[in-house]
Every structure is written in C-alpha cells, then in structure tokens.
Design a protein around this motif. Structure first.
Motif, PDB file in Angstrom:
ATOM      1  N   SER A   1       0.823  -1.207   0.000  1.00 41.33           N
ATOM      2  CA  SER A   1       0.000   0.000   0.000  1.00 41.33           C
ATOM      3  C   SER A   1       0.858   1.258   0.000  1.00 41.33           C
ATOM      4  N   THR A   2       1.957   1.231   0.765  1.00 37.05           N
ATOM      5  CA  THR A   2       2.845   2.400   0.828  1.00 37.05           C
ATOM      6  C   THR A   2       3.471   2.698  -0.529  1.00 37.05           C
ATOM      7  N   GLN A   3       3.896   1.634  -1.217  1.00 38.83           N
ATOM      8  CA  GLN A   3       4.502   1.826  -2.542  1.00 38.83           C
ATOM      9  C   GLN A   3       3.498   2.390  -3.540  1.00 38.83           C
ATOM     10  N   TRP A   4       2.261   1.906  -3.481  1.00 35.72           N
ATOM     11  CA  TRP A   4       1.235   2.424  -4.399  1.00 35.72           C
ATOM     12  C   TRP A   4       0.909   3.883  -4.084  1.00 35.72           C
ATOM     13  N   LEU A   5       0.897   4.250  -2.789  1.00 36.41           N
ATOM     14  CA  LEU A   5       0.628   5.643  -2.430  1.00 36.41           C
ATOM     15  C   LEU A   5       1.745   6.564  -2.925  1.00 36.41           C
ATOM     16  N   GLU A   6       2.999   6.097  -2.794  1.00 34.88           N
ATOM     17  CA  GLU A   6       4.116   6.887  -3.313  1.00 34.88           C
ATOM     18  C   GLU A   6       4.007   7.045  -4.823  1.00 34.88           C
ATOM     19  N   LEU A   7       3.606   5.974  -5.482  1.00 35.25           N
ATOM     20  CA  LEU A   7       3.448   6.016  -6.940  1.00 35.25           C
ATOM     21  C   LEU A   7       2.336   6.993  -7.343  1.00 35.25           C
ATOM     22  N   ALA A   8       1.237   6.980  -6.594  1.00 38.22           N
ATOM     23  CA  ALA A   8       0.137   7.910  -6.873  1.00 38.22           C
ATOM     24  C   ALA A   8       0.598   9.356  -6.712  1.00 38.22           C
ATOM     25  N   ALA A   9       1.415   9.604  -5.698  1.00 39.78           N
ATOM     26  CA  ALA A   9       1.921  10.969  -5.472  1.00 39.78           C
ATOM     27  C   ALA A   9       2.834  11.419  -6.607  1.00 39.78           C
TER      28      ALA A   9
ATOM     29  N   GLU B   1      -4.862   8.238 -10.011  1.00 39.23           N
ATOM     30  CA  GLU B   1      -6.098   7.676  -9.439  1.00 39.23           C
ATOM     31  C   GLU B   1      -6.058   6.155  -9.429  1.00 39.23           C
ATOM     32  N   ALA B   2      -5.495   5.568 -10.496  1.00 41.19           N
ATOM     33  CA  ALA B   2      -5.404   4.109 -10.559  1.00 41.19           C
ATOM     34  C   ALA B   2      -4.472   3.575  -9.478  1.00 41.19           C
ATOM     35  N   ALA B   3      -3.345   4.247  -9.253  1.00 42.97           N
ATOM     36  CA  ALA B   3      -2.413   3.827  -8.207  1.00 42.97           C
ATOM     37  C   ALA B   3      -3.055   3.954  -6.824  1.00 42.97           C
ATOM     38  N   GLN B   4      -3.860   5.003  -6.634  1.00 45.41           N
ATOM     39  CA  GLN B   4      -4.563   5.181  -5.359  1.00 45.41           C
ATOM     40  C   GLN B   4      -5.524   4.021  -5.102  1.00 45.41           C
ATOM     41  N   LYS B   5      -6.216   3.571  -6.166  1.00 49.13           N
ATOM     42  CA  LYS B   5      -7.120   2.428  -6.012  1.00 49.13           C
ATOM     43  C   LYS B   5      -6.360   1.159  -5.642  1.00 49.13           C
ATOM     44  N   GLU B   6      -5.184   0.978  -6.265  1.00 53.54           N
ATOM     45  CA  GLU B   6      -4.375  -0.193  -5.917  1.00 53.54           C
ATOM     46  C   GLU B   6      -3.925  -0.124  -4.463  1.00 53.54           C
ATOM     47  N   ALA B   7      -3.628   1.077  -3.971  1.00 49.11           N
ATOM     48  CA  ALA B   7      -3.236   1.235  -2.572  1.00 49.11           C
ATOM     49  C   ALA B   7      -4.381   0.862  -1.637  1.00 49.11           C
ATOM     50  N   ASP B   8      -5.601   1.270  -2.002  1.00 51.80           N
ATOM     51  CA  ASP B   8      -6.760   0.930  -1.199  1.00 51.80           C
ATOM     52  C   ASP B   8      -7.005  -0.580  -1.170  1.00 51.80           C
ATOM     53  N   LYS B   9      -6.778  -1.244  -2.320  1.00 50.05           N
ATOM     54  CA  LYS B   9      -6.939  -2.702  -2.363  1.00 50.05           C
ATOM     55  C   LYS B   9      -5.935  -3.393  -1.467  1.00 50.05           C
ATOM     56  N   SER B  10      -4.701  -2.894  -1.480  1.00 49.67           N
ATOM     57  CA  SER B  10      -3.636  -3.518  -0.684  1.00 49.67           C
ATOM     58  C   SER B  10      -3.911  -3.409   0.812  1.00 49.67           C
TER      59      SER B  10
ATOM     60  N   ALA C   1       1.095  18.616 -23.607  1.00 49.04           N
ATOM     61  CA  ALA C   1       1.126  18.761 -22.148  1.00 49.04           C
ATOM     62  C   ALA C   1      -0.267  18.628 -21.555  1.00 49.04           C
ATOM     63  N   GLN C   2      -1.290  19.168 -22.235  1.00 46.80           N
ATOM     64  CA  GLN C   2      -2.660  19.061 -21.745  1.00 46.80           C
ATOM     65  C   GLN C   2      -3.115  17.606 -21.700  1.00 46.80           C
ATOM     66  N   ILE C   3      -2.780  16.861 -22.742  1.00 43.55           N
ATOM     67  CA  ILE C   3      -3.169  15.436 -22.783  1.00 43.55           C
ATOM     68  C   ILE C   3      -2.436  14.649 -21.706  1.00 43.55           C
ATOM     69  N   ARG C   4      -1.139  14.930 -21.559  1.00 42.63           N
ATOM     70  CA  ARG C   4      -0.368  14.228 -20.537  1.00 42.63           C
ATOM     71  C   ARG C   4      -0.864  14.573 -19.125  1.00 42.63           C
ATOM     72  N   THR C   5      -1.323  15.805 -18.924  1.00 39.24           N
ATOM     73  CA  THR C   5      -1.859  16.200 -17.614  1.00 39.24           C
ATOM     74  C   THR C   5      -3.009  15.286 -17.217  1.00 39.24           C
ATOM     75  N   LYS C   6      -3.959  15.073 -18.143  1.00 35.17           N
ATOM     76  CA  LYS C   6      -5.109  14.215 -17.846  1.00 35.17           C
ATOM     77  C   LYS C   6      -4.689  12.757 -17.669  1.00 35.17           C
ATOM     78  N   LEU C   7      -3.759  12.292 -18.536  1.00 38.53           N
ATOM     79  CA  LEU C   7      -3.334  10.891 -18.470  1.00 38.53           C
ATOM     80  C   LEU C   7      -2.610  10.591 -17.162  1.00 38.53           C
ATOM     81  N   TYR C   8      -1.713  11.479 -16.753  1.00 41.11           N
ATOM     82  CA  TYR C   8      -0.977  11.272 -15.506  1.00 41.11           C
ATOM     83  C   TYR C   8      -1.929  11.279 -14.313  1.00 41.11           C
ATOM     84  N   ARG C   9      -2.982  12.130 -14.388  1.00 42.13           N
ATOM     85  CA  ARG C   9      -3.960  12.163 -13.295  1.00 42.13           C
ATOM     86  C   ARG C   9      -4.708  10.823 -13.207  1.00 42.13           C
ATOM     87  N   LYS C  10      -5.027  10.243 -14.369  1.00 41.26           N
ATOM     88  CA  LYS C  10      -5.697   8.932 -14.366  1.00 41.26           C
ATOM     89  C   LYS C  10      -4.791   7.871 -13.753  1.00 41.26           C
ATOM     90  N   TYR C  11      -3.494   7.920 -14.085  1.00 38.95           N
ATOM     91  CA  TYR C  11      -2.550   6.964 -13.506  1.00 38.95           C
ATOM     92  C   TYR C  11      -2.470   7.119 -11.989  1.00 38.95           C
TER      93      TYR C  11
END
Length: 304
Positions: free
Chosen positions: A251-259, A293-302, A281-291
């Motif tokens: 969970s800690t690793q996923w939280l660091e990844l989300a940050a 959020e996905a890492a945060q979900k993995e942290a919650d699962k862990s 840059a605009q497209i990457r901004t949205k894509l990185y935000r999705k990543y």
C-alpha cells in the motif's frame, strides 16, 4: 461508432451477454457444443449443451471457456458458473430448471473466476480506444461535409472543416505515439531519458546565458525557460513512476506512486499555451492524473 455495431469481439469485451454467447458458439462450433447464458446476481450463468457426453468432458471444456473469456476480458464479469447437460428442447426458464433440480438436470457444474487485466493496462487500452473513436467520428464528419459541399456545388472553403482536419491529425499523431510507447516499452523509456538529459543540458546552457544578459533580457526569457523546466521535469517524474509501477506491491509503494503521477500531472498543467508542446502537455496532464487515481485504487486494495 457505426463499425462497432458488427464487432462481436468488442461488444463481448464491453460485457454484452448476447455477444459473449455468439463468440463462444463460434469458438466451440468444431466441438459440437452450443451455449446459452444469463447474467444473474453478479455471476454469468453459462449452459453448455452437446449431443454426447464426450463432447462435454469437464476439464477440457472448462479450460477452453476460461481461455476464451479471459482473452475477451468482458467488463464487470469476473465469476462464471459453467453448467453442462445433454442437449434437449428449448427451455426459456432453463436456469430455474437446473437450479431447482441440479442432480437430475446437469452432468456437472463448475464455477471459475476470470483473471482481470491490470488496471493501468486497462486505462491505456480505454484511452487508445477513445482516441481511435474520436478520429473515426471526426473523419466521418469531414467526409460527409465534403460530400454535401460537392452535391450542392458550393465553391468556398469551410474553416470548420479545416479545424476538424487539424484536430484529427493531432489525435492520430498522439495515438501513434502511445501505441509505439506501449509496444517498445523500456527501449522508448531509455530514449526518453537520453532526450531529457539533452533537454536539461540545453536548459542549463540557456540559464547561464540569461544570467549574463541585462535584466530586461532575463525577463523576456523567463517564461519559455519555466515551461521547458516544467515539461522536462514532468516527463522525468513520469518515467520514474512508470518504472516503479512494475514493482509496486504494498500500500505504501502504491501511495508513493500515486503521489509521483500527481506531481507529474501538476507540472504538466503549469505549461503555458505559448509552449510549442502545449497540446501534448494538456493530454499528458489528464493521463498522468488517471494513472495517479489508478495507483490510489491499488493502494486501497492492498490495505484490505
């Protein structure tokens, strides 16, 4: 979107039970097995029928069905209960029949759990599909507009068509870039690291030159330098986050990844409209935000 109407594999991937049945029947046609299915209480109830018991050999049939469904990865379907019996006349209430008397109705029954694709991989797939659909829609609109203009014999250029064509070209280039990124993997990451080092070296050289200029010169160069630094720093953090994502388990690793992904997204958001790679840059901004959020979900699962 029109092309998707006849795309059975895509409809099955979206979770259409009718498409899943058709796909299974096509794949199992040579074995003489026909299927019917109902999605009930979060479980895909699958009925397999054959003329002879040897056609319904349990281990082989279960393995076949699991491979077909996992390669299709139907959305929101994880549990599948496979039932088998000798073929009989059509029964509209077959699920009720086999549930009430499974011993006399079925040869065997087995529940399986489908392996789900990684959430980050699914996000990239969804983004690629969305961009491809946008390209198709815009291209169809342009073709339709051109046909209408030709039919009505208009002799002027439509500024809106030109804008749509430019947008379509941009989407195509970005889509090609992400496909190459997904396929080349580490090779592309190494290339990006080399490019980032070169960009950082150039930025440092520009900063040194700017320090020797009068104050007016420094002010005029400050905005491009900040944009380049933000873009370069965001790409560098994204590369690090992508590498860390391959080994993250706790969970800690996923939280660091989300940050990290959120930090990269925030930096990309700071790139000004005057920057030559502002649209990217605009497209990457949205894509990185999705990543992130996905890492945060993995942290919650862990944690659970």
């Amino acid at each position: 979107m029109v092309d998707r109407i006849n795309d059975i594999a895509w409809q099955a991937h979206q979770g259409s039970v009718a498409a899943i049945i058709q796909l299974l029947n096509e794949k199992l046609a040579n074995s003489g097995v026909r299927t019917r299915a109902i999605f009930a209480d979060g479980v895909l109830q699958l009925l397999c029928e054959g003329a002879r018991t040897e056609q319904l050999e349990q281990s082989h049939l279960v393995e076949q069905i699991q491979q077909i469904l996992e390669s299709t990865a139907p959305r929101n379907i994880r549990r599948v209960n496979i039932n088998s019996r000798i073929v009989r006349e059509q029964q509209l209430l077959w699920l009720k029949e086999i549930s009430s008397d499974p011993e006399n109705q079925l040869l065997w029954s087995q529940e399986i759990t489908l392996t789900q694709p990684h959430i980050l991989k699914q996000l990239i797939t969804d983004l690629t599909e969305a961009q491809a659909e946008l390209v198709k829609i815009n291209f169809s609109k342009i073709q339709f507009s051109r046909t209408s203009v030709f039919t009505k014999k208009y002799k002027y250029k439509n500024a809106r068509q030109t804008g749509m064509l430019v947008a379509t070209s941009l989407c195509s280039l970005l889509l090609l870039g992400w496909v190459v990124y997904a396929q080349l993997g580490d090779k592309l990451k190494n290339l990006m690291q080399i490019q980032n080092s070169q960009s950082l070296g150039t930025a440092n050289t520009n900063d040194s030159k700017a320090q020797s200029l009068p104050n007016v010169g420094k002010n005029s160069l400050s905005m491009p330098s900040e944009d380049n630094d933000a873009f370069t720093a965001a790409v560098r953090i994204a590369i690090q986050a992508s590498a860390s994502g391959k080994t993250a388990t706790t969970s800690t690793q996923w939280l660091e990844l989300a940050a990290r992904w959120q930090e990269a997204s925030d930096l990309m958001a700071k790139v000004s409209p005057n920057h030559r790679r502002y649209q990217e840059a605009q497209i990457r901004t949205k894509l990185y935000r999705k990543y992130s959020e996905a890492a945060q979900k993995e942290a919650d699962k862990s944690k659970s």
